[in-house]
Design a protein around this motif. Structure first.
Motif, PDB file in Angstrom:
ATOM      1  N   ARG A   1       0.646  -1.261  -0.075  1.00  0.00           N
ATOM      2  CA  ARG A   1       0.207   0.030  -0.162  1.00  0.00           C
ATOM      3  C   ARG A   1       0.844   1.650  -0.193  1.00  0.00           C
ATOM      4  O   ARG A   1       0.764   2.359  -1.060  1.00  0.00           O
ATOM      5  CB  ARG A   1      -0.614  -0.016   1.107  1.00  0.00           C
ATOM      6  CG  ARG A   1      -1.715   1.078   1.487  1.00  0.00           C
ATOM      7  CD  ARG A   1      -3.170   0.699   0.572  1.00  0.00           C
ATOM      8  NE  ARG A   1      -3.562   1.847   0.148  1.00  0.00           N
ATOM      9  CZ  ARG A   1      -4.175   1.726  -1.680  1.00  0.00           C
ATOM     10  NH1 ARG A   1      -4.428   0.556  -1.824  1.00  0.00           N
ATOM     11  NH2 ARG A   1      -4.494   3.011  -2.034  1.00  0.00           N
ATOM     12  N   SER A   2       2.057   1.199   0.779  1.00  0.00           N
ATOM     13  CA  SER A   2       2.955   2.444   0.422  1.00  0.00           C
ATOM     14  C   SER A   2       3.365   3.073  -0.047  1.00  0.00           C
ATOM     15  O   SER A   2       4.081   3.908  -0.648  1.00  0.00           O
ATOM     16  CB  SER A   2       3.578   2.624   2.473  1.00  0.00           C
ATOM     17  OG  SER A   2       4.133   1.518   2.656  1.00  0.00           O
TER      18      SER A   2
ATOM     19  N   ASN B   1       1.776   3.869  -2.833  1.00  0.00           N
ATOM     20  CA  ASN B   1       1.063   6.041  -2.624  1.00  0.00           C
ATOM     21  C   ASN B   1       2.345   6.535  -3.434  1.00  0.00           C
ATOM     22  O   ASN B   1       2.488   7.182  -3.238  1.00  0.00           O
ATOM     23  CB  ASN B   1       0.915   5.646  -0.577  1.00  0.00           C
ATOM     24  CG  ASN B   1      -0.687   5.321  -0.908  1.00  0.00           C
ATOM     25  OD1 ASN B   1      -1.132   5.269  -1.301  1.00  0.00           O
ATOM     26  ND2 ASN B   1       0.014   4.857   0.884  1.00  0.00           N
ATOM     27  N   LYS B   2       3.638   5.970  -2.521  1.00  0.00           N
ATOM     28  CA  LYS B   2       4.530   6.392  -3.044  1.00  0.00           C
ATOM     29  C   LYS B   2       4.901   6.653  -4.722  1.00  0.00           C
ATOM     30  O   LYS B   2       4.440   7.925  -5.249  1.00  0.00           O
ATOM     31  CB  LYS B   2       6.176   6.179  -2.927  1.00  0.00           C
ATOM     32  CG  LYS B   2       7.324   6.024  -2.022  1.00  0.00           C
ATOM     33  CD  LYS B   2       8.494   6.283  -2.103  1.00  0.00           C
ATOM     34  CE  LYS B   2       8.927   7.139  -1.076  1.00  0.00           C
ATOM     35  NZ  LYS B   2       9.715   7.953  -1.012  1.00  0.00           N
TER      36      LYS B   2
ATOM     37  N   ALA C   1       1.783   7.463  -6.516  1.00  0.00           N
ATOM     38  CA  ALA C   1       0.440   8.179  -6.412  1.00  0.00           C
ATOM     39  C   ALA C   1       1.091   9.621  -6.534  1.00  0.00           C
ATOM     40  O   ALA C   1       0.512   9.899  -6.819  1.00  0.00           O
ATOM     41  CB  ALA C   1      -0.180   7.733  -5.232  1.00  0.00           C
ATOM     42  N   TYR C   2       1.860   9.340  -5.911  1.00  0.00           N
ATOM     43  CA  TYR C   2       2.602  11.338  -4.777  1.00  0.00           C
ATOM     44  C   TYR C   2       3.494  11.714  -6.660  1.00  0.00           C
ATOM     45  O   TYR C   2       3.801  13.497  -6.728  1.00  0.00           O
ATOM     46  CB  TYR C   2       3.428  11.212  -3.665  1.00  0.00           C
ATOM     47  CG  TYR C   2       2.524  11.394  -3.094  1.00  0.00           C
ATOM     48  CD1 TYR C   2       0.917  11.759  -2.710  1.00  0.00           C
ATOM     49  CD2 TYR C   2       1.809  10.070  -1.724  1.00  0.00           C
ATOM     50  CE1 TYR C   2       0.331  11.404  -1.863  1.00  0.00           C
ATOM     51  CE2 TYR C   2       1.997  10.102  -0.605  1.00  0.00           C
ATOM     52  CZ  TYR C   2       0.122  10.624  -0.218  1.00  0.00           C
ATOM     53  OH  TYR C   2      -1.058  10.531   0.291  1.00  0.00           O
TER      54      TYR C   2
END
Lengths: 370, 300
Positions: free
Chosen positions: A61-62, A65-66, A68-69
């Motif tokens: 998940r993280s 996110n990385k 996604a940012y």
């Protein structure tokens, strides 16, 4: 001298009376610098990425996110199986697929290493290479941040590489492209217009009336060259001003040197143009030959890609490509602030070009009536 | 002024000029007459130092056209057959440009072109490309004269120009001659021959004859007759089918013909009546340069 001035005057009268050419002369630098500089970029953004997550853990998940940012990636819907994602890539709807195996987090925490699969659409090899580098660097930075906190002891001694990009510290692609576009601009105006102008005299027959006058050939050539040389220099100045105002392009070197090189370069390319003009009968013929010459030599000159990465034969071929030298010179003067002495090899090369071309021209010219 | 000896010029394998020799005397109006493709333009381009001959010698005064072309050009005024001025420059700009190139000014030689230029004056600021055909010719003539040339070479100046302008143009040439300019002019129109001092008849790259027009006509070797009638085409084919006739051709609205030796046109008239052709009359006429040209062409 009076004769040359009369020809120069005549050329300017004709250029400024031409309802098509005049606007083009002043619109071209704006269009080229505004559209081309922004459009021709090797920075890759909006890489479409899809995930196939078989682990559903906080670690995956993280990582998600990385990505996604990051401004470089655009997240596409995730897929339950790699097959579905692969179909999507075949349809051309995603560029990168990252697949996490089912016990990714567990393995990572227990053994300190885990595997994930990255699939990249490599139709465009350059884009694929850069995408791969981005993916790796994002995952690496994730590992450093996340794992570093809890596993500092496990990690081996790290060698930290700090990269400095010289002469273009922000790796601003515009700084790389703008001088090249300026070189193109000067070439187009100087070479294309002067050649077509020469052939035009032949095509409409005015050369007959000129040839019976006591005009010397060198007077005619100089009279024809000067106006377009001046126009090309005006275009260069306009381009530099636009570059400064719109893109704040660095001008580290001596602009006087740049203009000296531009004049020398123009003499070379105009002589090439004149050679083409001597051997063509109509503007159409000349345009076709020039188009071919320009296309090859511009692509070869390192306008988009670095000459150093070209195959050996292509690098050698560039030795006879005047645009290659000018491309180097204009980038080196503007971005690197090279002095005249630094550019001496280029200067000598261009001089040799000019001398050889003039020898050929003298022979060819004597035999024909332009 | 010009002395041309044994001049040859080939384009690829085709002979454009073969064995041309003639002389141009000072201050004459010399006409070169011949159909299209007879080599007039090629000859003029060699005389104007624009083309190199294959062999033979061309001298202008004491200069050679090949070796001393640069010196000759000062004395030369040349007007190509095709309009060769800058269409996008005005009448005035064209004239000034050529004056400057010759190292002179319009003012200095204005007297020579005054009469021609006065007709162009109202269009001073008009681009040369937008002038009418006749005006273009006049401007071209002005530009060719602006440096006061000793010799003026005009390549088919009246081709494609209307009858009135043609006449006017020849008047201008006669006046220029009076001012001491030697003029070489080519034309495909035979009727313009009588306006020249001397003519050179050309055919297929060769010179047929060089003489004063009157003397050429006087040398016409046989008697020439003309038949007038309602249907000249029928008359012409009837006459040419007769064995007594040497040659027959249409000329305007009449038929010109010559008889074989020891025959009389009375025989032709009898035949025509026998064929049922009415309303015709046959008269002896004086030959023109055109008749002479056709006679030579057919009998060679």
């Amino acid at each position: 001298m009076r004769t040359i001035l009369a020809i120069v005057r005549k050329e300017f009268l004709q250029v400024f009376r031409n309802r098509v050419m005049l606007p083009i002369l002043f619109v071209v630098p704006f269009v080229q610098l505004i559209i081309l500089v922004n459009a021709a970029t090797l920075e890759i953004k909006n890489i479409r990425i899809s995930f196939v997550d078989n682990d559903f853990s906080s670690t995956t998940r993280s990582i998600f996110n990385k990505f996604a940012y990051s401004p470089f990636f655009k997240i596409q819907p995730s897929f339950g199986s790699f097959k579905d994602a692969e179909i999507e890539m075949k349809k051309g709807k995603t560029d990168v697929i990252i697949t996490f195996p089912s016990n990714f987090e567990k393995k990572l925490k227990q053994e300190g290493k885990a595997e994930l699969q990255v699939n990249i659409n490599a139709i465009n090899g350059v884009v694929a290479g850069i995408s791969a580098a981005y993916v790796q660097s994002i995952i690496a930075s994730f590992l450093k941040e996340e794992m570093g906190k809890s596993y500092t002891t496990i990690l081996p001694v790290q060698i930290k590489v700090i990269t400095h990009h010289w002469f273009n510290p922000q790796l601003n692609y515009k700084n790389f492209m703008l001088p090249a576009i300026l070189a193109l601009l000067v070439t187009m105006i100087g070479m294309l217009l002067s050649t077509l102008n020469f052939v035009r005299e032949k095509e409409i027959g005015t050369i007959e009336q000129i040839n019976v006058t006591p005009i010397r050939k060198y007077q005619f050539i100089i009279g024809k060259f000067l106006p377009f040389l001046l126009l090309a220099l005006v275009e260069l100045s306009m381009g530099l001003i636009i570059g400064k105002l719109l893109y704040d392009i660095p001008m580290l070197g001596n602009l006087g040197n740049l203009f000296i090189f531009t004049i020398l370069y123009l003499i070379v390319v105009m002589s090439v143009g004149l050679l083409v003009a001597v051997s063509s009968r109509t503007q159409q013929q000349a345009l076709f030959v020039l188009f071919f010459l320009l296309l090859v030599s511009i692509m070869l000159s390192g306008i988009f890609t670095s000459v150093e990465t070209m195959p050996y034969w292509a690098q050698k071929l560039n030795l006879i490509n005047p645009i290659y030298y000018f491309m180097r010179v204009i980038r080196m003067i503007l971005l690197k602030g090279s002095s005249f002495l630094d550019l001496l090899p280029e200067f000598i090369s261009l001089c040799i070009f000019a001398v050889i071309l003039w020898q050929i021209l003298l022979v060819k010219y004597r035999k024909s009536t332009i | 002024m010009y002395r041309v000896t044994n001049l040859f010029k080939k384009y690829n394998q085709v002979a454009a000029l073969s064995n041309i020799s003639f002389e141009v005397y000072p201050n004459e109006l010399l006409g070169f007459i011949g159909p299209d493709g007879s080599g007039k333009t090629t000859l003029f381009r060699i005389l104007a130092t624009l083309l190199l001959p294959d062999s033979g010698e061309v001298k202008f005064m004491n200069y050679d056209v090949v070796d001393d072309f640069q010196k000759i050009r000062r004395y030369l005024g040349y007007m190509p057959g095709r309009f060769s001025l800058y269409a996008d420059l005005t009448v005035e700009e064209n004239l000034n440009f050529f004056a400057t190139i010759y190292g002179t000014s319009v003012k200095e030689n204005y007297d020579l072109i005054a009469e021609i230029y006065s007709q162009l004056e109202p269009f001073r600021t008009r681009p040369a490309g937008k002038l009418s055909g006749g005006m273009k010719q006049k401007l071209a003539l002005c530009c060719a004269l602006i440096h006061r040339p000793t010799v003026l070479i005009l390549d088919e100046p009246t081709t494609g120009v209307d009858a009135v302008s043609r006449k006017e143009f020849w008047m201008l040439l006669r006046k220029l001659k009076q001012r001491g300019v030697t003029i070489l002019v080519s034309t495909p129109y035979m009727d313009e021959a009588s306006l020249c001092d001397r003519i050179v008849l050309m055919q297929k790259g060769k010179i047929m004859s060089t003489d004063v027009p009157e003397r050429l006509i006087a040398s016409y070797p046989v008697k020439l007759y003309a038949a007038f009638g309602d249907n000249t085409y029928v008359i012409k084919s009837a006459i040419s089918s007769l064995p007594e006739c040497q040659m027959a051709y249409l000329s305007g609205r009449k038929v010109h013909f010559t008889m074989k030796p020891s025959h009389h046109p009375r025989e032709i008239a009898e035949h025509l009546t026998k064929l049922g052709i009415e309303n015709f009359r046959i008269e002896p006429i004086a030959p023109t340069v055109e008749d002479y040209f056709i006679y030579r062409m057919i009998n060679e």
